[in-house]
Scaffold this active site. Structure first.
Site, mmCIF file in Angstrom:
data_model
loop_
_atom_site.group_PDB
_atom_site.id
_atom_site.type_symbol
_atom_site.label_atom_id
_atom_site.label_comp_id
_atom_site.label_asym_id
_atom_site.label_seq_id
_atom_site.Cartn_x
_atom_site.Cartn_y
_atom_site.Cartn_z
ATOM 1 N N LYS A 54 0.730 -1.312 0.152
ATOM 2 C CA LYS A 54 0.176 -0.161 0.075
ATOM 3 C C LYS A 54 0.850 1.307 0.349
ATOM 4 O O LYS A 54 2.044 1.130 0.454
ATOM 5 C CB LYS A 54 -0.949 0.185 1.209
ATOM 6 N N TYR A 101 15.566 30.526 8.118
ATOM 7 C CA TYR A 101 14.425 31.205 8.553
ATOM 8 C C TYR A 101 14.460 31.358 10.055
ATOM 9 O O TYR A 101 14.811 30.690 10.997
ATOM 10 C CB TYR A 101 13.167 30.447 8.279
HETATM 11 C C1 LIG Z 1 -0.519 -2.193 6.683
HETATM 12 C C2 LIG Z 1 -0.949 -3.378 6.825
HETATM 13 C C3 LIG Z 1 -0.194 -4.589 6.954
HETATM 14 C C4 LIG Z 1 1.153 -4.677 7.028
HETATM 15 O O1 LIG Z 1 1.619 -4.158 8.057
HETATM 16 P P1 LIG Z 1 3.215 -3.953 8.624
HETATM 17 O O2 LIG Z 1 3.079 -3.756 9.748
HETATM 18 O O3 LIG Z 1 3.756 -2.675 7.604
HETATM 19 O O4 LIG Z 1 3.811 -5.352 8.188
HETATM 20 C C5 LIG Z 1 -0.795 -5.984 7.088
HETATM 21 N N1 LIG Z 1 -2.164 -5.934 6.993
HETATM 22 C C6 LIG Z 1 -3.216 -4.836 7.034
HETATM 23 C C7 LIG Z 1 -4.456 -5.176 7.198
HETATM 24 C C8 LIG Z 1 -2.599 -3.623 6.998
HETATM 25 O O5 LIG Z 1 -3.080 -2.419 6.775
#
Ligand SMILES: *Cc1c(COP(=O)(O)O)cnc(C)c1O
Length: 375
Positions: free
Chosen positions: A46, A266
């Site tokens: 993602k 700044y």
């Molecule tokens: C983001 C996510 C993961 C992966 O989590 P990590 O901590 O990055 O390994 C797995 N399952 C779901 C539902 C997620 O949203």
């Protein structure tokens, strides 16, 4: 993919080591094999592969044998489908209204997060007259996405609600996996086990990156790591078993000599105590180098650590290089902002956040270089 600048027009380069991502994936997959049961290992991609590029990462992991991928948004699933035509892709945020034709055409699998989505997807299966893969997401304690306990009970008692669907996966997500002593881990495990036992025949998935390290009880049939693939430590407080996958280097644009008691940047948020040399580096908060790192961050120039001084601006940051050898610090040379010496976790600690946010904040003005890309 967003249109990243070519190398000769970019002031900064994000190098993604796909060999490291692949090694991390194999390491996690092998942890799932210790108990002698066949446990598959997926990859969570993602937010464009946690900022590092979902498409090249998916292609490399597919070549390694990874077949299951998770994204958050439908649109991310559409982009990923181009990269890995044969892979199984699940969209965690579920089925947006009006998207079923795209899901069916591209073979995207929605995580069904409530009974309304279950029936919408079932209608789609009827309408398109084909069995469709479904993921049922149970909320075991996060109180975020997923079927609540009452909804899960309705489903368990009326499996007809899933008629026409192929139950590809039962999943849930852990609240505190990176804290092994937190009792919520076991509570979620027990709730999930109960649900799985009442829905016999469907594969199950519970563990994110840190969950993989909670032991074989948490592995089920499919593990779902994200962060650890990219080098974020899944076992905070203990040594990081993962390899760093991201290196961010930005060009030094100018090096200037200033007098003692001179303010920099700044609001003159930093003043030199002595005559100083300041390197001006071409990255700023618009590139995800967080503003809170002003007077706190560190960068690496030619193997020397140097402190960020003054405010981080939108496109620039300033670094005290007074103690560095002059030959190391010249305009055109690169400063390493993220890498083996300044890991996302280390930066996160200084920025009061986590490594996830450091990586997913990376901007799109960097040239991207992929090392170890699949042929
Ligand atoms: C983001 C996510 C993961 C992966 O989590 P990590 O901590 O990055 O390994 C797995 N399952 C779901 C539902 C997620 O949203």
């Amino acid at each position: 993919m967003p249109p990243f600048p070519p190398a000769h027009l970019a002031d900064a380069v994000l190098t993604v080591d796909l060999d490291a991502v692949a090694a991390n994936w194999r390491y996690l997959r092998d942890l799932g094999r210790v108990a002698g049961r066949p446990v598959d290992c997926a990859a969570v991609l993602k937010a464009d592969g946690y900022g590092l590029g979902a498409q090249p990462i998916a292609q490399r992991l597919f070549a390694e044998g990874c077949r299951h991928f998770f994204v958050a948004h439908a649109d991310e699933g559409v982009a990923l489908r181009e990269a890995v035509p044969e892979a199984w892709i699940c969209v965690l945020n579920g089925l947006p209204p009006g998207a079923d034709a795209d899901f069916v055409a591209l073979g995207l699998v929605p995580a069904l997060n409530d009974l309304g989505q279950v029936s919408a997807w079932r209608s789609a299966a009827q309408r398109y007259a084909q069995p469709l893969d479904a993921v049922v997401h149970l909320d075991t304690g996060m109180n975020r996405l997923g079927l609540a306990a009452e909804e899960a009970a309705l489903l368990v008692n009326d499996r007809m609600r899933l008629r026409g669907l192929r139950l590809a996966l039962l999943m849930s997500h852990l609240v505190s996996a990176e804290k092994p002593a937190d009792p919520i881990n076991r509570q979620q495990l027990e709730r999930f086990r109960t649900f799985v036992s009442r829905m016999p025949g469907a594969p199950a998935s519970l563990a994110n990156s840190s969950g993989v390290f909670l032991g074989a009880d948490f592995h089920f049939d499919l593990m779902r790591p994200g962060a650890a693939l990219y080098g974020i430590n899944p076992t905070p407080g203990a040594a990081n078993p993962m390899r760093q996958a991201a290196t961010l280097s930005a060009r030094i644009l100018q090096v200037r000599q200033i007098d003692a008691m001179s303010g920099v940047g700044y609001n003159h948020d930093w003043r030199s105590a002595r005559p100083s040399r300041i390197a001006v580096v071409a990255a700023g908060y618009a590139d995800g180098y967080m503003r809170v790192l002003g007077n706190r961050g560190e960068v690496v120039i030619d193997n020397h650590l140097a402190r960020v001084v003054g405010r981080v601006s939108m496109d620039l940051l300033t670094v005290d290089v007074t103690d560095l050898p002059e030959a190391s610090v010249r305009p055109g040379a690169f400063a390493e902002l993220i890498g083996p010496h300044q890991t996302p976790d280390q930066i996160a600690e200084k920025a009061h956040t986590n490594g996830y946010e450091v990586l997913t904040s990376l901007g799109n003005r960097y040239h991207r270089a992929y090392v170890g890309a699949a042929p």
